[in-house]
Design an enzyme around this catalytic site. Sequence first.
Site, PDB file in Angstrom:
ATOM      1  N   ASP A  10       2.939   2.573   6.270  1.00  0.00           N
ATOM      2  CA  ASP A  10       3.195   3.662   5.175  1.00  0.00           C
ATOM      3  C   ASP A  10       4.480   2.968   4.688  1.00  0.00           C
ATOM      4  OD1 ASP A  10       1.356   5.454   6.150  1.00  0.00           O
ATOM      5  OD2 ASP A  10       2.796   6.266   7.747  1.00  0.00           O
ATOM      6  N   CYS A  11       4.963   1.860   4.824  1.00  0.00           N
ATOM      7  CA  CYS A  11       6.252   1.242   4.122  1.00  0.00           C
ATOM      8  C   CYS A  11       5.757   0.120   3.152  1.00  0.00           C
ATOM      9  CB  CYS A  11       7.031   0.422   5.284  1.00  0.00           C
ATOM     10  SG  CYS A  11       8.373  -0.678   4.666  1.00  0.00           S
ATOM     11  N   GLY A  12       5.968   0.438   1.885  1.00  0.00           N
ATOM     12  CA  GLY A  12       5.947  -0.796   1.052  1.00  0.00           C
ATOM     13  C   GLY A  12       6.141  -2.161   1.036  1.00  0.00           C
ATOM     14  N   ARG A  15       3.855  -3.757   3.588  1.00  0.00           N
ATOM     15  CA  ARG A  15       2.460  -3.701   2.955  1.00  0.00           C
ATOM     16  C   ARG A  15       2.723  -4.819   2.109  1.00  0.00           C
ATOM     17  NH1 ARG A  15       2.802   1.880   2.124  1.00  0.00           N
ATOM     18  NH2 ARG A  15       3.063   1.269  -0.099  1.00  0.00           N
TER      19      ARG A  15
END
Length: 141
Positions: A10-12, A15
């Site tokens: 969920d963390c850019g 990712r």
Amino acid sequence: MDVTIYHNPDCGTSRNTLALIRHADIEPTVIEYLKTPPSREQLIKMIADAGLTVRQAIREKGTPYKELGLDNPSLTDDQLLDAMLKDPILINRPFVITPMGTRLSRPSEVALDILPADAFKGPFAKEDGEPLLDAEGRRIV
């Protein structure tokens, strides 16, 4: 190359870091630390190997950091570690571990310091379009 990433999908930033590792044709061991948190010993080692203090490894944004009073400067490292292990969202991310070192990859390009430079072929940009590697796979930032 043996690479491990403590990842939150969920963390850019997490990712982007994972995509950067894969851009080097490395398939890392991906540990979703919210589902499978590190042991106390692993967490202590990651923090130390990254050259951080326990306080530097705590995530404040989007966590119960303030509500739990973790901003209290009198709290010991052990107390902070206890909180991080009880509620892993407090562990900052992503930690990346390679034979070249351990880094808290915030921002994601910090991972370039511990990945082989010659492994990158071609350009790479973050999700938001910010370029990190040029057409020859060389670091831009």
